[in-house]
Design a protein around this motif. Structure first.
Motif, short mmCIF file in Angstrom:
data_model
loop_
_atom_site.label_atom_id
_atom_site.label_comp_id
_atom_site.label_asym_id
_atom_site.label_seq_id
_atom_site.Cartn_x
_atom_site.Cartn_y
_atom_site.Cartn_z
N ARG A 298 47.34 112.31 53.37
CA ARG A 298 46.54 111.34 54.12
C ARG A 298 47.21 109.96 54.15
N ASP A 299 47.92 109.61 53.06
CA ASP A 299 48.65 108.33 53.05
C ASP A 299 49.79 108.36 54.07
N PHE A 300 50.55 109.43 54.09
CA PHE A 300 51.67 109.54 55.03
C PHE A 300 51.17 109.46 56.47
N LEU A 301 50.11 110.18 56.77
CA LEU A 301 49.61 110.18 58.15
C LEU A 301 49.00 108.83 58.54
N SER A 302 48.39 108.16 57.56
CA SER A 302 47.81 106.84 57.87
C SER A 302 48.90 105.81 58.16
N GLN A 303 50.10 106.03 57.63
CA GLN A 303 51.22 105.10 57.85
C GLN A 303 52.11 105.53 59.02
N ALA A 304 51.80 106.68 59.60
CA ALA A 304 52.65 107.19 60.69
C ALA A 304 52.46 106.35 61.95
N GLN A 305 53.54 106.23 62.73
CA GLN A 305 53.51 105.51 63.99
C GLN A 305 53.29 106.49 65.15
N PHE A 306 52.96 105.93 66.30
CA PHE A 306 52.81 106.81 67.47
C PHE A 306 54.17 107.41 67.83
N PHE A 307 55.19 106.56 67.89
CA PHE A 307 56.58 107.00 68.06
C PHE A 307 57.40 106.46 66.89
N GLY A 308 58.39 107.23 66.46
CA GLY A 308 59.32 106.73 65.44
C GLY A 308 58.81 106.88 64.02
N GLN A 309 59.67 106.45 63.08
CA GLN A 309 59.37 106.62 61.67
C GLN A 309 58.24 105.71 61.22
N GLY A 310 57.35 106.24 60.39
CA GLY A 310 56.23 105.46 59.89
C GLY A 310 56.60 104.63 58.69
N ASP A 311 55.65 103.80 58.26
CA ASP A 311 55.87 102.96 57.08
C ASP A 311 55.68 103.81 55.83
N PHE A 312 56.24 103.32 54.73
CA PHE A 312 56.06 104.02 53.47
C PHE A 312 54.72 103.64 52.85
N PRO A 313 54.03 104.59 52.25
CA PRO A 313 52.73 104.28 51.63
C PRO A 313 52.89 103.38 50.42
N GLU A 314 51.79 102.75 50.02
CA GLU A 314 51.82 101.82 48.90
C GLU A 314 52.22 102.50 47.59
N SER A 315 51.99 103.80 47.52
CA SER A 315 52.34 104.53 46.29
C SER A 315 53.85 104.55 46.05
N GLY A 316 54.64 104.30 47.13
CA GLY A 316 56.09 104.31 46.98
C GLY A 316 56.71 105.69 47.01
N VAL A 317 55.90 106.72 47.23
CA VAL A 317 56.43 108.09 47.27
C VAL A 317 57.16 108.29 48.59
N VAL A 318 58.35 108.84 48.53
CA VAL A 318 59.11 109.08 49.77
C VAL A 318 58.68 110.40 50.37
N PRO A 319 58.74 110.56 51.72
CA PRO A 319 58.26 111.78 52.37
C PRO A 319 58.95 113.04 51.88
N ALA A 320 60.25 112.93 51.54
CA ALA A 320 60.99 114.13 51.15
C ALA A 320 60.48 114.73 49.84
N SER A 321 59.68 113.95 49.09
CA SER A 321 59.17 114.46 47.82
C SER A 321 57.84 115.20 47.98
N LEU A 322 57.38 115.34 49.21
CA LEU A 322 56.13 116.06 49.45
C LEU A 322 56.28 117.51 48.98
N PRO A 323 55.37 118.02 48.12
CA PRO A 323 55.51 119.41 47.64
C PRO A 323 55.44 120.41 48.79
N PHE A 324 56.17 121.49 48.69
CA PHE A 324 56.19 122.56 49.68
C PHE A 324 56.45 122.02 51.10
#
Length: 459
Positions: A298-324
């Motif tokens: 939910r953090d990743f999607l809330s930071q996502a843009q309509f086009f292009g790369q989204g902002d990083f969430p406040e937690s500092g977790v990078v997208p590539a570390s998403l499990p599975f």
């Protein structure tokens, strides 16, 4: 020439003009019945049989011209729209794999070969004669059941609590049996139709062995998907009057025990999965436990843009570390990396495919074709629903696969084969009236009657 021989010759002349041989049987019966009815009407008015037959044929018109006109309308119906959508979804799946597999962390493992194999399977199944299942519906159901029991019994590995069959570098999850079981159940319903309330009861009893296998695998999403598909297929058959019972009573015979069992099951599951239910509704209460993935998505999607790369969430977790990230949540990752429009486009194509498939299954004329097509369309829809819910951060149970897009070669191949088979039903379904499929059952390869065992070498 005898009067009926004239009718036979006229009928054969008409059918010879029709190039699609599968349509000739239905047309032949229709022409013959029409001429006989017309002949009988003239005989009732005082004509003898020969004169009545001649008048009926004359009234029908020139056999060659009639046949040529019927040839224009009796042809296979290529499913170009669904074929194009299948190709587009496979193309999207290939792109998704390319983006993830060419990342540095994936060591450039991308290969288009699985999609090429899947497309070959899709095309091969597109040209399969689906009526063969109508000749041996119970045999197909029993074969599926026996092979599944044998497979589960001989499973060679267990990953994350699920049974797998492993052969060298290849492994197949038995959870994917849930993609095949709805078709097996549809064949059971087809075999039990016309048997009244006993047919409904036997269909209900036949549901359980396959459901128990899925619980043993175990795969909760597979069990839920199979249960919903089977329930819809059985209610669909009853509502169409194929069991020849009072429709309301027939539906109550299915729905009352189903909802009673469902209520008790939910109460049991609610106790067993209390933590998961709590995390689903309140993920912030357990941010580093069962609520971790919900919060992350939910953090990743809330930071996502309509086009292009989204902002990083406040937690500092990078997208590539998403499990599975490869198997279960690739769409969440891509929506954050390339914009939510990427996710929206996929959802639109899946929705169009699902609605179009369901509509054509609903309109299918033959009982066999309608039951099998509906079971495949529902399997496709339920896979998409559970998978998209998980990638949007609202998946209560782990999804199985997203047809043509998610990782897993077994799921890709099975979905391609099932979709090709469904489209073969839409392509040729109108050529098979129910009595044609039933009569073909009498042409079994091996048959036994009155003490005589027969082997038919010619169809």
């Amino acid at each position: 020439m005898q009067p009926f021989d004239e009718i036979t010759r006229y009928r054969d002349t008409v059918c010879q003009q029709i190039r699609w041989k599968k349509a000739q049987v239905g047309v032949s019966t229709e022409i013959e019945n029409h001429l006989c009815d017309q002949r009988d009407a003239y005989m009732a008015n005082g004509d003898d049989e020969k004169r009545a037959t001649t008048k009926a044929i004359t009234q029908m018109g020139d056999a060659v011209w009639i046949g040529q006109e019927l040839d224009k309308t009796h042809r296979p119906k290529p499913q170009w729209t669904l074929i194009a959508l299948t190709g587009i979804l496979m193309g999207i799946g290939m792109l998704v794999h390319y983006f993830i597999d060419t990342a540095e962390s994936s060591h450039y493992t991308f290969s288009p070969l699985p999609f090429i194999v899947a497309w070959v399977l899709f095309v091969a199944c597109y040209f399969i004669d689906f009526s063969v299942f109508g000749r041996y519906p119970l045999q197909f159901y029993m074969a599926t059941l026996i092979l599944s029991i044998a497979g589960i019994s001989l499973s060679t590995a267990t990953y994350y609590g699920q049974a797998f069959w492993v052969l060298g570098p290849f492994s197949i999850s038995f959870a994917y049996l849930s993609l095949l079981f709805p078709v097996a159940f549809a064949l059971l319903v087809y075999a039990m139709r016309s048997r009244g309330y006993w047919g409904i009861l036997l269909s209900g009893i036949g549901f359980f062995p396959l459901a128990i296998i899925l619980l043993m695998t175990p795969t909760l999403v597979g069990f839920v998907s199979y249960t919903l598909s089977a329930l819809c297929v059985l209610c669909f058959a009853i509502s169409r009057g194929w069991f020849k019972v009072h429709k309301t009573r027939g539906l109550l015979l299915v729905l009352l025990p189903t909802f009673t069992t469902l209520t008790f099951s939910l109460l049991f599951l609610a106790q067993y999965y209390t933590q998961r239910f709590w995390s689903f509704f309140h993920p912030d209460q357990n941010p580093f436990g069962t609520g971790y993935v919900y919060n992350l998505i939910r953090d990743f999607l809330s930071q996502a843009q309509f086009f292009g790369q989204g902002d990083f969430p406040e937690s500092g977790v990078v997208p590539a570390s998403l499990p599975f990230i490869k198997t279960v949540y690739p769409l969440t990752f891509l929506a954050h990396q390339f914009g939510v429009v990427f996710l929206a486009v996929i959802i639109v194509f899946l929705a169009i495919f699902a609605v179009f498939s369901l509509y054509k299954a609903w309109k299918e004329k033959s009982v066999l074709g309608a039951l099998i097509a509906l079971s495949i369309a529902l399997t496709f829809i339920l896979q998409c629903t559970f998978y998209l819910a998980a990638n949007l951060g609202y998946g209560l149970i782990a999804p199985l696969s997203l047809p043509f897009i998610s990782y897993g070669k077994s799921a890709l191949f099975l979905n391609a084969a099932l979709t090709g088979f469904m489209l073969s039903i839409f392509r040729t379904g109108e050529a098979y009236e129910e009595h044609q499929i039933t009569s073909r059952r009498e042409l079994a390869f091996i048959s036994y009657k009155d003490g005589t065992l027969s082997i038919r070498l010619k169809g």
